[in-house]
Design a protein around this motif. Structure first.
Motif, PDB file in Angstrom:
ATOM      1  N   ARG A   1      -7.375   4.906   6.726  1.00  0.00           N
ATOM      2  CA  ARG A   1      -6.776   6.188   6.354  1.00  0.00           C
ATOM      3  C   ARG A   1      -5.596   6.031   5.394  1.00  0.00           C
ATOM      4  O   ARG A   1      -4.601   6.745   5.480  1.00  0.00           O
ATOM      5  CB  ARG A   1      -6.344   6.957   7.604  1.00  0.00           C
ATOM      6  CG  ARG A   1      -7.461   7.148   8.611  1.00  0.00           C
ATOM      7  CD  ARG A   1      -6.953   7.797   9.879  1.00  0.00           C
ATOM      8  NE  ARG A   1      -6.502   9.158   9.637  1.00  0.00           N
ATOM      9  CZ  ARG A   1      -7.290  10.223   9.610  1.00  0.00           C
ATOM     10  NH1 ARG A   1      -8.577  10.084   9.813  1.00  0.00           N
ATOM     11  NH2 ARG A   1      -6.798  11.421   9.403  1.00  0.00           N
ATOM     12  N   LEU A   2      -5.733   5.101   4.450  1.00  0.00           N
ATOM     13  CA  LEU A   2      -4.668   4.879   3.473  1.00  0.00           C
ATOM     14  C   LEU A   2      -4.525   6.105   2.581  1.00  0.00           C
ATOM     15  O   LEU A   2      -5.506   6.660   2.109  1.00  0.00           O
ATOM     16  CB  LEU A   2      -5.008   3.657   2.622  1.00  0.00           C
ATOM     17  CG  LEU A   2      -3.996   3.259   1.553  1.00  0.00           C
ATOM     18  CD1 LEU A   2      -2.656   2.929   2.187  1.00  0.00           C
ATOM     19  CD2 LEU A   2      -4.511   2.076   0.760  1.00  0.00           C
ATOM     20  N   TYR A   3      -3.271   6.522   2.351  1.00  0.00           N
ATOM     21  CA  TYR A   3      -2.903   7.624   1.476  1.00  0.00           C
ATOM     22  C   TYR A   3      -3.397   8.980   1.972  1.00  0.00           C
ATOM     23  O   TYR A   3      -3.248   9.977   1.282  1.00  0.00           O
ATOM     24  CB  TYR A   3      -3.398   7.410   0.036  1.00  0.00           C
ATOM     25  CG  TYR A   3      -3.006   6.085  -0.538  1.00  0.00           C
ATOM     26  CD1 TYR A   3      -1.707   5.616  -0.403  1.00  0.00           C
ATOM     27  CD2 TYR A   3      -3.933   5.283  -1.175  1.00  0.00           C
ATOM     28  CE1 TYR A   3      -1.342   4.389  -0.914  1.00  0.00           C
ATOM     29  CE2 TYR A   3      -3.571   4.057  -1.688  1.00  0.00           C
ATOM     30  CZ  TYR A   3      -2.275   3.617  -1.555  1.00  0.00           C
ATOM     31  OH  TYR A   3      -1.929   2.397  -2.054  1.00  0.00           O
ATOM     32  N   ASP A   4      -4.030   9.038   3.163  1.00  0.00           N
ATOM     33  CA  ASP A   4      -4.425  10.303   3.756  1.00  0.00           C
ATOM     34  C   ASP A   4      -5.319  11.126   2.821  1.00  0.00           C
ATOM     35  O   ASP A   4      -5.177  12.344   2.717  1.00  0.00           O
ATOM     36  CB  ASP A   4      -3.174  11.109   4.132  1.00  0.00           C
ATOM     37  CG  ASP A   4      -3.503  12.252   5.097  1.00  0.00           C
ATOM     38  OD1 ASP A   4      -4.477  12.113   5.849  1.00  0.00           O
ATOM     39  OD2 ASP A   4      -2.785  13.269   5.072  1.00  0.00           O
ATOM     40  N   ILE A   5      -6.222  10.465   2.093  1.00  0.00           N
ATOM     41  CA  ILE A   5      -7.107  11.209   1.202  1.00  0.00           C
ATOM     42  C   ILE A   5      -8.548  11.178   1.713  1.00  0.00           C
ATOM     43  O   ILE A   5      -9.486  11.439   0.966  1.00  0.00           O
ATOM     44  CB  ILE A   5      -7.056  10.655  -0.232  1.00  0.00           C
ATOM     45  CG1 ILE A   5      -7.604   9.230  -0.272  1.00  0.00           C
ATOM     46  CG2 ILE A   5      -5.681  10.714  -0.818  1.00  0.00           C
ATOM     47  CD1 ILE A   5      -7.774   8.702  -1.673  1.00  0.00           C
TER      48      ILE A   5
ATOM     49  N   PRO B   1       0.786  -1.234   0.000  1.00  0.00           N
ATOM     50  CA  PRO B   1       0.000   0.000   0.000  1.00  0.00           C
ATOM     51  C   PRO B   1       0.820   1.287   0.000  1.00  0.00           C
ATOM     52  O   PRO B   1       0.269   2.363  -0.191  1.00  0.00           O
ATOM     53  CB  PRO B   1      -0.756  -0.112   1.327  1.00  0.00           C
ATOM     54  CG  PRO B   1       0.227  -0.789   2.226  1.00  0.00           C
ATOM     55  CD  PRO B   1       1.041  -1.721   1.365  1.00  0.00           C
ATOM     56  N   ASP B   2       2.138   1.209   0.246  1.00  0.00           N
ATOM     57  CA  ASP B   2       2.900   2.437   0.481  1.00  0.00           C
ATOM     58  C   ASP B   2       3.593   2.986  -0.754  1.00  0.00           C
ATOM     59  O   ASP B   2       4.306   3.985  -0.682  1.00  0.00           O
ATOM     60  CB  ASP B   2       3.930   2.210   1.590  1.00  0.00           C
ATOM     61  CG  ASP B   2       4.907   1.079   1.258  1.00  0.00           C
ATOM     62  OD1 ASP B   2       4.816   0.537   0.140  1.00  0.00           O
ATOM     63  OD2 ASP B   2       5.746   0.735   2.105  1.00  0.00           O
ATOM     64  N   GLY B   3       3.427   2.341  -1.920  1.00  0.00           N
ATOM     65  CA  GLY B   3       4.027   2.860  -3.135  1.00  0.00           C
ATOM     66  C   GLY B   3       5.436   2.375  -3.401  1.00  0.00           C
ATOM     67  O   GLY B   3       6.058   2.791  -4.385  1.00  0.00           O
TER      68      GLY B   3
ATOM     69  N   ARG C   1       2.745  -4.150  10.389  1.00  0.00           N
ATOM     70  CA  ARG C   1       2.165  -3.976  11.713  1.00  0.00           C
ATOM     71  C   ARG C   1       1.085  -2.897  11.659  1.00  0.00           C
ATOM     72  O   ARG C   1       1.100  -2.029  10.790  1.00  0.00           O
ATOM     73  CB  ARG C   1       3.242  -3.563  12.732  1.00  0.00           C
ATOM     74  CG  ARG C   1       4.338  -4.610  12.956  1.00  0.00           C
ATOM     75  CD  ARG C   1       3.789  -5.857  13.631  1.00  0.00           C
ATOM     76  NE  ARG C   1       4.825  -6.843  13.894  1.00  0.00           N
ATOM     77  CZ  ARG C   1       5.183  -7.793  13.046  1.00  0.00           C
ATOM     78  NH1 ARG C   1       4.583  -7.868  11.862  1.00  0.00           N
ATOM     79  NH2 ARG C   1       6.136  -8.651  13.351  1.00  0.00           N
ATOM     80  N   GLY C   2       0.173  -2.967  12.590  1.00  0.00           N
ATOM     81  CA  GLY C   2      -0.822  -1.911  12.738  1.00  0.00           C
ATOM     82  C   GLY C   2      -1.759  -1.796  11.552  1.00  0.00           C
ATOM     83  O   GLY C   2      -2.208  -2.794  10.966  1.00  0.00           O
ATOM     84  N   ASP C   3      -2.021  -0.528  11.142  1.00  0.00           N
ATOM     85  CA  ASP C   3      -2.975  -0.277  10.067  1.00  0.00           C
ATOM     86  C   ASP C   3      -2.519  -0.856   8.735  1.00  0.00           C
ATOM     87  O   ASP C   3      -3.338  -1.314   7.933  1.00  0.00           O
ATOM     88  CB  ASP C   3      -3.191   1.238   9.914  1.00  0.00           C
ATOM     89  CG  ASP C   3      -4.099   1.801  11.003  1.00  0.00           C
ATOM     90  OD1 ASP C   3      -4.671   0.989  11.745  1.00  0.00           O
ATOM     91  OD2 ASP C   3      -4.224   3.030  11.093  1.00  0.00           O
TER      92      ASP C   3
ATOM     93  N   ALA D   1     -11.705  -3.491  -1.241  1.00  0.00           N
ATOM     94  CA  ALA D   1     -10.556  -3.593  -0.336  1.00  0.00           C
ATOM     95  C   ALA D   1      -9.806  -2.278  -0.247  1.00  0.00           C
ATOM     96  O   ALA D   1      -9.475  -1.798   0.847  1.00  0.00           O
ATOM     97  CB  ALA D   1      -9.618  -4.710  -0.815  1.00  0.00           C
ATOM     98  N   ILE D   2      -9.527  -1.671  -1.398  1.00  0.00           N
ATOM     99  CA  ILE D   2      -8.802  -0.400  -1.384  1.00  0.00           C
ATOM    100  C   ILE D   2      -9.675   0.688  -0.779  1.00  0.00           C
ATOM    101  O   ILE D   2      -9.184   1.573  -0.066  1.00  0.00           O
ATOM    102  CB  ILE D   2      -8.337  -0.040  -2.801  1.00  0.00           C
ATOM    103  CG1 ILE D   2      -7.251  -1.032  -3.254  1.00  0.00           C
ATOM    104  CG2 ILE D   2      -7.803   1.374  -2.876  1.00  0.00           C
ATOM    105  CD1 ILE D   2      -6.662  -0.750  -4.605  1.00  0.00           C
ATOM    106  N   ALA D   3     -10.994   0.638  -1.037  1.00  0.00           N
ATOM    107  CA  ALA D   3     -11.892   1.631  -0.435  1.00  0.00           C
ATOM    108  C   ALA D   3     -11.874   1.525   1.086  1.00  0.00           C
ATOM    109  O   ALA D   3     -11.817   2.543   1.798  1.00  0.00           O
ATOM    110  CB  ALA D   3     -13.312   1.443  -0.970  1.00  0.00           C
ATOM    111  N   PHE D   4     -11.913   0.292   1.616  1.00  0.00           N
ATOM    112  CA  PHE D   4     -11.849   0.123   3.069  1.00  0.00           C
ATOM    113  C   PHE D   4     -10.506   0.581   3.616  1.00  0.00           C
ATOM    114  O   PHE D   4     -10.434   1.169   4.702  1.00  0.00           O
ATOM    115  CB  PHE D   4     -12.101  -1.340   3.438  1.00  0.00           C
ATOM    116  CG  PHE D   4     -13.518  -1.613   3.844  1.00  0.00           C
ATOM    117  CD1 PHE D   4     -13.926  -1.517   5.159  1.00  0.00           C
ATOM    118  CD2 PHE D   4     -14.465  -1.957   2.886  1.00  0.00           C
ATOM    119  CE1 PHE D   4     -15.231  -1.760   5.523  1.00  0.00           C
ATOM    120  CE2 PHE D   4     -15.784  -2.210   3.243  1.00  0.00           C
ATOM    121  CZ  PHE D   4     -16.165  -2.110   4.567  1.00  0.00           C
TER     122      PHE D   4
END
Length: 402
Positions: A280-284, A132-134, A218-220, A271-274
Motif C-alpha cells: 500500500r505504498l503511497y496509498d494509490i 519510499p516516503d519522499g 520497520r513494518g511495511d 519492486a515499486i509495483a509490489f
C-alpha cells in the motif's frame, strides 16, 4: 502546485511519451536502418520498460502531487522518449532522405548526450535517495543529491563536445555537429570521464543510503525497501561492467552489462509495483484498482464486440446493420456481470485481505438473517471481527433490557 494541474501535467507526459516513442520507433522501422534486424526488439522492450516507470509516476502524482518520487519517475525518466524520437528522425533523414530534414543536427546532439544515459542514472540515484516516503534518510544525504545534479550539469556540456559519431551503435556515419578538434578533446575527455565517475559514485552512495534506511525501517516500509534493494544493486553492477567494457573495449562485457541493466530496470518497476500493491505504498491502490478493472473491462468488451461483428457478418449479409445492433446489445448485456467478475478477480489477486474481509462480512450478513440464537450469533460476530480487523483482543458486551 494545484493537484488538478499536477495530475494534468503528469498524464500529459504519459501521452507525450507514447506519441514520441511510437513516432520514433515507426520512423526507424520505415527507414529500414541496418541495425533494426537485431536492435528493434531491444528498443521496443526499452520503450515498454521506461513507459512502466512513467505510468507509475503519474499514478503516484495523481494521489500525492508533491511527492518527489512521482515526479522523478514521470519527468526524470522522460529522456528516453526524446532519445527514441531523435533516433528515428535522424535514421529517417540518414537512410531515406540523405540529409534533407531540418533540425537533424539538434537530434544528433541529443543522441550524443544519451550515449551513456547520464540523465537516467541521476534520475535513478534521486529515486533511490527519496524512496519510499519522499524524504532523504537524513539531512547529510542532501550533499549526494546536490552533487549528482551539479555534476550532471557539468557532464552534459562536455559530452556534447565529443567528436566522432553522434551515435556509434546506430548511426556511425553521422558526425556530432558540436564535436571539437582532437587536441581540445584530448584535454576535455578526462574531465568528462571524471564527471561520469562522480555520477556513478553518487549512485553507489544512494545504494548505501538504501541500506541505511533499511536498518532503521520497520513494518511495511522495511518490506518496500527490500523489494527495491536487489534490482537497485543489479543496476550498480551494470555500471561497473559498462565501465570495464568501455575501458577494455570489450563489446561482450559491455553487452552483458546492458542486458543486466534491462533486468535491473524491469526489477525496479516490479519492486515499486509490489510496494504499491502489496504494501500500500503511497496509498494509490484505489486508483490502480480502478485502472486495472476498467482497463481489463474495456479490452475484453472491445474484443467481444469485434469478434461478434466478424462472426455475425459471416452469417448475415455483409451490408446488413443487424450484426452491429446484435453486438451492441451483447456488450450492454455483458457489461454488469463482466464488471463484477473482473472486479472480484483483481480483488482476489492483488487485494486478497480486503476481498476475504468482504466475503466474510457478506457471509455474516446472510447468517444474521437466518440465525435466531443470540449466543451463537455473538460468537460468530466476535469471530468475524477477529478475522477481518485482527485486533489484539476483542470482547462483546450485551446490555440487558429493562
Amino acid at each position: 502546485m494545484n493537484p488538478r494541474t499536477a495530475r494534468g501535467i503528469a498524464w500529459s507526459l504519459v501521452v507525450l511519451y507514447i506519441v514520441l516513442a511510437a513516432a520514433g520507433l515507426t520512423l526507424q522501422a520505415v527507414s529500414n536502418a541496418p541495425y533494426l534486424k537485431t536492435a528493434f526488439p531491444v528498443l521496443a522492450l526499452l520503450v515498454i520498460l521506461v513507459g512502466g516507470w512513467i505510468v507509475t509516476g503519474a499514478l503516484i502524482i495523481s494521489r500525492h502531487p508533491q511527492h518527489p518520487v512521482g515526479w522523478l519517475l514521470c519527468a526524470g525518466l522522460f529522456a528516453p522518449a526524446i532519445d527514441m524520437f531523435a533516433a528515428g528522425y535522424a535514421a529517417y533523414d540518414t537512410y531515406l532522405l540523405s540529409g534533407s530534414l531540418p533540425g537533424v543536427g539538434l537530434a544528433l546532439v541529443w543522441l550524443k548526450l544519451g550515449n551513456l544515459g547520464a540523465l537516467g542514472n541521476v534520475a535513478l540515484t534521486l529515486i533511490i535517495l527519496f524512496f519510499p516516503d519522499g524524504s532523504l534518510p537524513s539531512p547529510r544525504w542532501r550533499g549526494v543529491s546536490r552533487t549528482a545534479v551539479g555534476t550532471l550539469l557539468l557532464y552534459l556540456p562536455l559530452q556534447a563536445l565529443e567528436p566522432g559519431p553522434a551515435d556509434p551503435s546506430y548511426l556511425p556515419i553521422r558526425i556530432n555537429p558540436l564535436g571539437v578538434s582532437p587536441p581540445l578533446w584530448a584535454f576535455l575527455k578526462p574531465l568528462m570521464w571524471a564527471a561520469f565517475s562522480i555520477l556513478a559514485l553518487c549512485y553507489v552512495a544512494a545504494l548505501l543510503s538504501l541500506l541505511f534506511r533499511l536498518g532503521r525501517a520497520r513494518g511495511d516500509e522495511r518490506q518496500q525497501i527490500k523489494w527495491l534493494l536487489l534490482p537497485a544493486w543489479l543496476y550498480g553492477i551494470f555500471l561497473l561492467l559498462y565501465f570495464i567494457g568501455l575501458a577494455e573495449a570489450d563489446e561482450v562485457i559491455t553487452g552483458i552489462g546492458l542486458a543486466l541493466a534491462q533486468f535491473a530496470v524491469a526489477g525496479m518497476i516490479i519492486a515499486i509495483a509490489f510496494a504499491i500493491f502489496k504494501y500500500r505504498l503511497y496509498d494509490i491502490d484505489i486508483i490502480i484498482n480502478k485502472t486495472l478493472v476498467y482497463g481489463a473491462l474495456t479490452a475484453t468488451l472491445a474484443l467481444v464486440y469485434f469478434m461478434s461483428v466478424v462472426l455475425l457478418q459471416q452469417v448475415l449479409p455483409s451490408e446488413s446493420p443487424i450484426s452491429i445492433v446484435l453486438s451492441t446489445l451483447a456488450i450492454a448485456a455483458l457489461f454488469s456481470p463482466l464488471l463484477r467478475r473482473i472486479q472480484n478477480t483483481i480483488d482476489r489477486r492483488f487485494y486478497r485481505r480486503k476481498y476475504d474481509a468482504q466475503q466474510t462480512l457478506a457471509a455474516f450478513s446472510q447468517q444474521m438473517r437466518d440465525e435466531v440464537e443470540l449466543e451463537k450469533l455473538s460468537e460468530t460476530l466476535l469471530a468475524v471481527v477477529d478475522e477481518t480487523m485482527q485486533p489484539a483482543h476483542a470482547s462483546l458486551w450485551l446490555r440487558e433490557s429493562n
